[in-house]
Design an enzyme around this catalytic site. Structure first.
Site, PDB file in Angstrom:
ATOM      1  N   ALA A   1      47.996  36.628  35.023  1.00 47.49           N
ATOM      2  CA  ALA A   1      47.255  37.619  35.812  1.00 47.49           C
ATOM      3  C   ALA A   1      48.057  38.901  35.982  1.00 47.49           C
ATOM      4  CB  ALA A   1      46.921  37.036  37.179  1.00 47.49           C
ATOM      5  N   ALA A   2      48.809  39.272  34.950  1.00 47.07           N
ATOM      6  CA  ALA A   2      49.680  40.449  35.085  1.00 47.07           C
ATOM      7  C   ALA A   2      49.043  41.718  34.534  1.00 47.07           C
ATOM      8  CB  ALA A   2      51.012  40.193  34.390  1.00 47.07           C
ATOM      9  N   GLY A   3      47.982  41.544  33.764  1.00 46.83           N
ATOM     10  CA  GLY A   3      47.377  42.693  33.077  1.00 46.83           C
ATOM     11  C   GLY A   3      46.774  43.682  34.063  1.00 46.83           C
TER      12      GLY A   3
ATOM     13  N   ARG B   1      39.863  48.617  32.046  1.00 50.28           N
ATOM     14  CA  ARG B   1      38.429  48.870  31.887  1.00 50.28           C
ATOM     15  C   ARG B   1      37.615  48.625  33.157  1.00 50.28           C
ATOM     16  NH1 ARG B   1      37.689  45.322  26.659  1.00 50.28           N
ATOM     17  NH2 ARG B   1      39.684  44.541  27.404  1.00 50.28           N
TER      18      ARG B   1
ATOM     19  N   LYS C   1      42.612  43.706  38.636  1.00 47.09           N
ATOM     20  CA  LYS C   1      41.402  43.092  38.076  1.00 47.09           C
ATOM     21  C   LYS C   1      41.078  41.737  38.678  1.00 47.09           C
ATOM     22  CE  LYS C   1      41.138  41.449  33.629  1.00 47.09           C
ATOM     23  NZ  LYS C   1      40.870  41.560  32.180  1.00 47.09           N
TER      24      LYS C   1
ATOM     25  N   GLY D   1      52.484  41.151  26.363  1.00 47.62           N
ATOM     26  CA  GLY D   1      51.636  40.193  25.668  1.00 47.62           C
ATOM     27  C   GLY D   1      51.574  38.853  26.386  1.00 47.62           C
TER      28      GLY D   1
ATOM     29  N   ALA E   1      11.572  42.281  78.335  1.00 49.22           N
ATOM     30  CA  ALA E   1      11.618  43.284  77.268  1.00 49.22           C
ATOM     31  C   ALA E   1      12.391  44.515  77.719  1.00 49.22           C
ATOM     32  CB  ALA E   1      10.203  43.675  76.876  1.00 49.22           C
TER      33      ALA E   1
ATOM     34  N   ALA F   1      11.195  44.410  87.667  1.00 51.76           N
ATOM     35  CA  ALA F   1      11.127  45.270  86.479  1.00 51.76           C
ATOM     36  C   ALA F   1      11.641  46.672  86.786  1.00 51.76           C
ATOM     37  CB  ALA F   1       9.690  45.335  85.982  1.00 51.76           C
TER      38      ALA F   1
HETATM   39  C1  UD1 Z   1      43.331  36.985  24.712  1.00 48.38           C
HETATM   40  C2  UD1 Z   1      43.811  36.171  23.506  1.00 48.38           C
HETATM   41  C3  UD1 Z   1      42.647  35.920  22.554  1.00 48.38           C
HETATM   42  C4  UD1 Z   1      41.526  35.226  23.306  1.00 48.38           C
HETATM   43  C5  UD1 Z   1      41.127  36.003  24.547  1.00 48.38           C
HETATM   44  C6  UD1 Z   1      40.176  35.206  25.373  1.00 48.38           C
HETATM   45  C7  UD1 Z   1      46.150  36.695  22.984  1.00 48.38           C
HETATM   46  C8  UD1 Z   1      47.060  37.524  22.175  1.00 48.38           C
HETATM   47  N1  UD1 Z   1      44.847  36.919  22.813  1.00 48.38           N
HETATM   48  O1  UD1 Z   1      42.885  38.249  24.268  1.00 48.38           O
HETATM   49  O2  UD1 Z   1      43.082  35.097  21.483  1.00 48.38           O
HETATM   50  O3  UD1 Z   1      40.401  35.090  22.439  1.00 48.38           O
HETATM   51  O4  UD1 Z   1      42.288  36.263  25.378  1.00 48.38           O
HETATM   52  O5  UD1 Z   1      39.721  35.949  26.471  1.00 48.38           O
HETATM   53  O6  UD1 Z   1      46.587  35.848  23.712  1.00 48.38           O
HETATM   54  N2  UD1 Z   1      48.179  39.082  30.386  1.00 48.38           N
HETATM   55  C9  UD1 Z   1      49.376  39.107  31.052  1.00 48.38           C
HETATM   56  N3  UD1 Z   1      50.419  39.778  30.513  1.00 48.38           N
HETATM   57  C10 UD1 Z   1      50.329  40.422  29.326  1.00 48.38           C
HETATM   58  C11 UD1 Z   1      49.092  40.396  28.655  1.00 48.38           C
HETATM   59  C12 UD1 Z   1      48.041  39.717  29.213  1.00 48.38           C
HETATM   60  O7  UD1 Z   1      49.514  38.533  32.131  1.00 48.38           O
HETATM   61  O8  UD1 Z   1      51.337  41.005  28.910  1.00 48.38           O
HETATM   62  C13 UD1 Z   1      47.064  38.353  30.994  1.00 48.38           C
HETATM   63  C14 UD1 Z   1      45.916  39.255  31.382  1.00 48.38           C
HETATM   64  O9  UD1 Z   1      46.069  39.680  32.728  1.00 48.38           O
HETATM   65  C15 UD1 Z   1      44.709  38.343  31.216  1.00 48.38           C
HETATM   66  C16 UD1 Z   1      45.133  37.387  30.113  1.00 48.38           C
HETATM   67  O10 UD1 Z   1      46.543  37.470  30.039  1.00 48.38           O
HETATM   68  O11 UD1 Z   1      44.438  37.585  32.383  1.00 48.38           O
HETATM   69  C17 UD1 Z   1      44.527  37.737  28.762  1.00 48.38           C
HETATM   70  O12 UD1 Z   1      44.907  39.052  28.433  1.00 48.38           O
HETATM   71  P1  UD1 Z   1      43.899  40.058  27.744  1.00 48.38           P
HETATM   72  O13 UD1 Z   1      44.589  41.345  27.550  1.00 48.38           O
HETATM   73  O14 UD1 Z   1      42.608  40.051  28.463  1.00 48.38           O
HETATM   74  O15 UD1 Z   1      43.754  39.346  26.317  1.00 48.38           O
HETATM   75  P2  UD1 Z   1      42.598  39.508  25.273  1.00 48.38           P
HETATM   76  O16 UD1 Z   1      42.815  40.736  24.483  1.00 48.38           O
HETATM   77  O17 UD1 Z   1      41.302  39.324  25.940  1.00 48.38           O
END
Ligand code: UD1
Ligand code: MG
Length: 463
Positions: free
Chosen positions: A14-16, A20, A27, A84, A386, A429
């Site tokens: 949950a670091a992303g 969008r 998020k 990643g 009332a 009243a």
């Molecule tokens: C990822 C998968 C893809 C899969 C899809 C399903 C990878 C490389 N790709 O793609 O194969 O089909 O999910 O939804 O694994 N996150 C981090 N740190 C990071 C990157 C991501 O915590 O450095 C977390 C995001 O917050 C998110 C999850 O990992 O909760 C997935 O990341 P996201 O960027 O949404 O991956 P997708 O491109 O959707």
């Protein structure tokens, strides 16, 4: 349903940033039917009774921590730079765990069920795999990693959309991003994963070929309902997730004996509880931690937020209830407003255009028309006429009104607080009550004299 895997560690990614979503809120804290995505995922994985849960957070980590609090068995890992999904999992390596299995899930897939996760784990164990991925067959694979299999159907790799050939992009089996991996192998291979790809990220799926090269077993469990893996990236997907989850929740309550009229107009949030033989009518919203006992009828077009209702209560159309509690067989509305701290005992009646705030209304008492009752403690079997108003506010402070049992208040009375009305009293009243009202008897304030003007003539039109 509870599933027990004694040596399971769950890692939630949950670091992303969730660019969008176009939001200042991280998020995973966006809500689906009143509960954040992350809470949905946490509750789902709790059903698996893991040994520990690790949350990998980064963007907005302080907000995320404040929201989640400190549940037992929850550990935090910080991913300072989002390099990643593979890199994200690595941040959890140093956390204490005696688990031999790791389940990696994403914080942005609120529709996942514990049954589906359990089936992944079961298949992982029964097939003696080292790495298992949860996959799905979808009509539109766009954006997902594709599952590449050989002629025998064995899984070879997961190729991200951005790295895929045209041929690979046509594959309709996609990765959910959810993995079950033997713990030792997971971290061994993750240290070997590179970032030589289109996004220059360390991909978690890249442990697959490493395991295969090491003669380990890799398999994909195809999920039964592919909508479970919907990953939320924007507000339109958020709305889509609400629609799907709402459908599930409505069906669950229907199966437990709740009648829902015009179900597509009703909102019932995820933490709501409803007893048997309740009827929820069109346009009604049951929000937050609202609880309904058995045999309640609500709506049409009522909104109940964090409210607690006992049994056999009627909430008539267009009523709005917020942080209230209501006893058996009470009737509320139509057009009633119950604000925080309203507590109605059994068989109370609150009628149209009545507002109640921070007030206890005793058993069987009635406030049926056009009144404001605030900062009040009222006894049993009172009848409030009332237009009665408790004047609770002097511009600076709020004051209390105390009303005994069996009091009858005539229409259009002002009770200027602080003030007490003794049991059995009757108030005439139109009274303005500023002093204590004795028990029993009739109390009324001075009234202007009534006059009759005998020769008065009603004006006529046009004259
Ligand atoms: C990822 C998968 C893809 C899969 C899809 C399903 C990878 C490389 N790709 O793609 O194969 O089909 O999910 O939804 O694994 N996150 C981090 N740190 C990071 C990157 C991501 O915590 O450095 C977390 C995001 O917050 C998110 C999850 O990992 O909760 C997935 O990341 P996201 O960027 O949404 O991956 P997708 O491109 O959707
Ligand atoms: Mg991505």
């Amino acid at each position: 349903m509870l599933h027990h895997f004694s040596t399971l560690q769950v890692i939630i990614l949950a670091a992303g940033k969730g660019t969008r979503m176009a939001s200042n809120t991280p998020k995973v804290l966006h809500k689906v039917l009143g509960k954040s995505m992350l809470e949905h995922v946490l509750h789902t994985v709790e059903d698996l009774q893991p040994e520990s849960v690790c949350l990998v957070a980064g963007h907005g980590i302080n907000d995320v921590k404040a929201h989640i609090g400190e549940p037992e068995n929850l550990f935090w890992a910080e991913q300072k730079e989002q390099l990643g999904t593979g890199h994200a999992v690595l941040q959890a390596e140093s956390l204490p765990s005696i688990a031999d299995l790791v389940l990696v899930v994403c914080g942005d897939t609120p529709l996942l069920t514990s049954e589906t996760l359990a089936s992944l784990i079961k298949q992982h164990q029964s097939s003696k795999a080292t790495v298992s991925v949860l996959s799905a067959i979808v009509d539109n694979p766009q954006g997902y990693g594709r599952i590449v299999r050989d002629e025998d159907g064995s899984v070879l790799a997961i190729v991200e959309e951005k790295d895929a050939s045209a041929e690979q992009r046509a594959i309709k089996e996609v990765s959910s991003g959810i993995f079950c991996v033997n713990r030792d192998a997971l971290f061994t291979y993750l240290h070997q994963v590179g970032n030589d790809n289109a996004q220059q990220e360390y991909y978690l799926p890249d442990i697959l070929p490493l395991a295969l090269a090491d003669d380990k077993r890799v398999q994909a469990t195809i999920m039964e309902h592919s909508d479970e893996m919907l990953g939320i990236n924007d507000r339109s997907q958020l709305a889509q997730a609400e629609t799907i989850m709402q459908q599930r929740i409505l069906q669950e309550w229907q199966s437990k004996g709740v009648t829902i009229e015009q179900a597509d107009t009703v909102r019932i949030e995820a933490s709501v509880n409803i007893g048997m033989d309740c009827t929820i009518k069109a346009g009604t919203q049951l929000l937050g931690s609202t609880h309904l006992g058995d045999g309640c009828t609500v709506g049409p077009y009522a909104v109940l937020q964090n409210s607690w209702l006992a049994d056999d209560i009627t909430v008539a159309p267009f009523s709005h209830l917020e942080e209230t509690s209501i006893g058996d067989e009470a009737v509320v509305g139509p057009f009633a407003r119950l604000r925080p701290g309203a507590r109605l005992d059994d068989k109370v009646k609150i009628g149209n255009f009545v507002e109640v705030k921070k007030a206890v209304i005793g058993q069987g008492s009635k406030v049926n028309h056009l009144s404001y009752i605030g900062d009040t403690i009222m006894g049993e079997d009172c009848n409030i006429g009332a237009g009665t108003i408790t004047c609770n506010y002097d511009g600076a402070n709020k004051h209390q009104t105390m009303i005994g049992n069996g009091v009858f208040v005539g229409s259009d009375t002002k009770l200027v607080a602080p003030v007490q009305v003794g049991s059995g009293a009757t108030i005439g009243a139109g009274s303005i009550i500023t002093k204590q009202v004795q028990q029993d008897g009739l109390t009324l304030s001075a009234r202007p004299e009534q006059r009759h003007v005998k020769h008065w003539v009603r004006p006529k039109k046009g004259s």
